[in-house]
Design an enzyme around this catalytic site. Structure first.
Site, PDB file in Angstrom:
ATOM      1  N   GLU A 139      11.270  40.549   3.614  1.00 23.17           N
ATOM      2  CA  GLU A 139      10.647  41.622   4.364  1.00 23.17           C
ATOM      3  C   GLU A 139       9.508  41.110   5.223  1.00 23.17           C
ATOM      4  OE1 GLU A 139       9.662  45.623   2.662  1.00 23.17           O
ATOM      5  OE2 GLU A 139      10.342  44.582   0.849  1.00 23.17           O
ATOM      6  N   PRO A 146      -9.020  23.414  -4.331  1.00 20.03           N
ATOM      7  CA  PRO A 146      -8.117  23.179  -5.461  1.00 20.03           C
ATOM      8  C   PRO A 146      -7.834  24.508  -6.162  1.00 20.03           C
ATOM      9  CG  PRO A 146     -10.031  21.730  -5.550  1.00 20.03           C
ATOM     10  CD  PRO A 146     -10.302  22.726  -4.480  1.00 20.03           C
ATOM     11  N   GLU A 195      10.193  32.414  11.775  1.00 20.46           N
ATOM     12  CA  GLU A 195       9.793  33.722  11.235  1.00 20.46           C
ATOM     13  C   GLU A 195      10.006  34.859  12.211  1.00 20.46           C
ATOM     14  OE1 GLU A 195       9.195  34.222   8.232  1.00 20.46           O
ATOM     15  OE2 GLU A 195       8.860  32.165   7.583  1.00 20.46           O
ATOM     16  N   TYR A 213       0.819  -1.192   0.000  1.00 21.16           N
ATOM     17  CA  TYR A 213       0.000   0.000   0.000  1.00 21.16           C
ATOM     18  C   TYR A 213       0.859   1.250   0.000  1.00 21.16           C
ATOM     19  CZ  TYR A 213      -3.737   3.085   0.627  1.00 21.16           C
ATOM     20  OH  TYR A 213      -4.638   4.074   0.397  1.00 21.16           O
ATOM     21  N   ARG A 214       2.001   1.137   0.651  1.00 26.89           N
ATOM     22  CA  ARG A 214       2.867   2.296   0.777  1.00 26.89           C
ATOM     23  C   ARG A 214       3.292   2.874  -0.565  1.00 26.89           C
ATOM     24  NH1 ARG A 214       6.946   3.510   4.251  1.00 26.89           N
ATOM     25  NH2 ARG A 214       8.376   2.401   2.923  1.00 26.89           N
ATOM     26  N   GLY A 231       4.351  30.796   6.415  1.00 26.61           N
ATOM     27  CA  GLY A 231       3.943  29.402   6.424  1.00 26.61           C
ATOM     28  C   GLY A 231       5.043  28.517   5.903  1.00 26.61           C
ATOM     29  N   GLU A 251       7.549  27.049  12.733  1.00 22.52           N
ATOM     30  CA  GLU A 251       7.399  28.155  11.796  1.00 22.52           C
ATOM     31  C   GLU A 251       7.429  29.496  12.528  1.00 22.52           C
ATOM     32  OE1 GLU A 251       7.563  29.307   8.122  1.00 22.52           O
ATOM     33  OE2 GLU A 251       7.385  27.212   8.692  1.00 22.52           O
ATOM     34  N   GLU A 282       6.581  42.528   8.181  1.00 19.00           N
ATOM     35  CA  GLU A 282       6.043  43.768   8.718  1.00 19.00           C
ATOM     36  C   GLU A 282       4.736  43.520   9.471  1.00 19.00           C
ATOM     37  OE1 GLU A 282       4.807  47.871   6.624  1.00 19.00           O
ATOM     38  OE2 GLU A 282       6.760  47.067   6.016  1.00 19.00           O
TER      39      GLU A 282
END
Lengths: 260, 260
Positions: B149, B116, B95, B24-25, B68, B91, B151
DNA sequence: TCAAAAGTGTTGTTCATACACCCATGG
DNA sequence: CCATGGGTGTATGAACAACACTTTTGA
């Protein structure tokens, strides 16, 4: 949206460019499987119930689980597949035969579960939705299920032995509807299209798991009526004793405090 | 959880199970990329702000977007990678340099966006989180960002021209905190650890975008105090005129109505 | 002394809760 | 006629909103 290229963006000749290319060639990174799970509620005999399915295969063979399935992802630029919402609606039809638009089923995204190891086979990220099905439609379930056993299980009789992390999923869903019941019109989704005061009260009691004072609930009901959320409907409901008036939900009427 | 094998799942012996999983993998189905997006809020000058990043690469080059990144997914049985929460925390550090546990940042899952076409390159499903950062920590941002950048942008001055569907993401986040402000203790996450009545009020006003009556808000404040949610803290706050008492949030004290 | 912000008081309205009560109907 | 559930009335208290008001400080 998060994008791989965004942060490293300036495609100059940095070491970062390597990861840029990797990210862009999407096949390089391993990807998780993404599924949609469905917590389907209804109220039967003044009791809040969830649709569970008995698993036929490993893992968690013979355990009860919430219905779910893979999100269809396209394979190229042209076709990126179906949306999460569409996947959820499709799954609902497949499992129960109930169509969202046709039967006015309430469907809302619940939470996304993605802990590593929740499926022992592979990394699975599951976007959970919950659905509210009117009592009258509950019977459809038997027809839709293919071979696998499906059953409405009372949330009160449900143990802590569901497959995967579905205990958590169902628990989260119950919390959600309990929280939303007071300030959103979801209660009307668990009652027939025309309903009496007592029927709505029964739903509230089933969801919250406590009793409401009939008189006070009636007042609250009346307030909704003056606010234009519900309106009288023709006909009466035959009860054990005195027949009761029936009402219907007004689709347009905005719920107090539900600006969203 | 929905599982592939579940519905088809008439696999008989245990011996077969291993090879079944192996088989299945192999990726028969295409999988989506899964990312975590972060809507990071803070209050600066009594104004609600969101951290945005200017994109350096295509698509949406030079557009502002929310930070993200991809969720790290392992490639085997042993390693299934990091959780969604961990990805969000990672994250945030990348950031902004702010660590959740150390700086007591509030981080909560918001919603999962998976339409989508939202990323033209490939199918991307993005689990959005939002974070509430205390004003004092906001400066750290400059240090953490690499080249790109970053802000703090006022939600009032923000147009409808963010990259991808990030307008929607940010809008959803704002709705969420507006809704939760009244019945959960998230307001304390946007204020220094010790704060005055007026400072908390300023946060409430910034989030809700309206003014609160100082007297009435004080009463509400006092109620929280008698409920054990906040308590007096040593010291005073120097204002333009009369110095004000400072208070602190009591971690243990349960917010009225926040059973969850 | 004067403006600004801290802090208090008063009143009215809404809504939740508790509880007593009347009315209609089927058995 | 009588029990059950539909349906109404009343009193209390908590919370919010509107608004007038006093007090304390720095400039």
């Amino acid at each position: 949206m998060p994008d791989p290229t965004g942060k490293l963006g300036h495609d100059s000749g940095h070491a970062e460019e390597a990861s840029f290319l990797q990210a862009y060639r999407s096949q390089e990174y391993p990807k998780p499987s993404v599924t949609v799970d469905l917590v389907i509620f209804t109220v039967i005999d003044s009791d809040l119930k969830v649709l569970l399915i008995k698993r036929g295969g490993h893992p968690y063979k013979d355990c009860w689980a919430v219905p779910g399935g893979f999100v269809k992802v396209g394979d190229g630029y042209d076709d990126q597949g179906e949306s999460l919402e569409e996947a959820a609606e499709r799954e609902l039809v497949e499992e129960t035969g109930i169509e969202v638009t046709k039967h006015e089923v309430y469907l809302e995204q619940l939470y996304t579960f993605g802990k590593p190891g929740r499926d022992p086979r592979m990394r699975v990220i599951s976007v959970a939705y919950y659905a509210l099905v009117r009592p009258g439609l509950a019977h459809v379930v038997q027809a839709g299920t293919d071979a696998s056993e499906a059953e409405w299980v009372s949330v009160n009789e449900m143990g802590e032995n569901l497959a995967f992390d579905h205990d958590n999923v169902v628990g989260t869903a119950i919390q959600r509807i309990r929280g939303k019941l007071d300030y959103s019109p979801i209660g009307f989704q668990l009652v027939p299209k025309t309903f009496t005061v007592a029927e709505l009260r029964a739903v509230y009691e089933a969801v919250q798991g406590r009793n409401y004072d009939p008189g006070n609930f009636r007042r609250r009901f009346k307030r909704m009526q003056t606010d234009g959320i519900i309106e009288p409907a023709p006909g009466k409901r035959q009860t054990l004793t005195k027949p009761a008036k029936v009402y219907r939900f007004v689709m347009g009427g905005r719920f107090p405090g539900s600006s969203a």
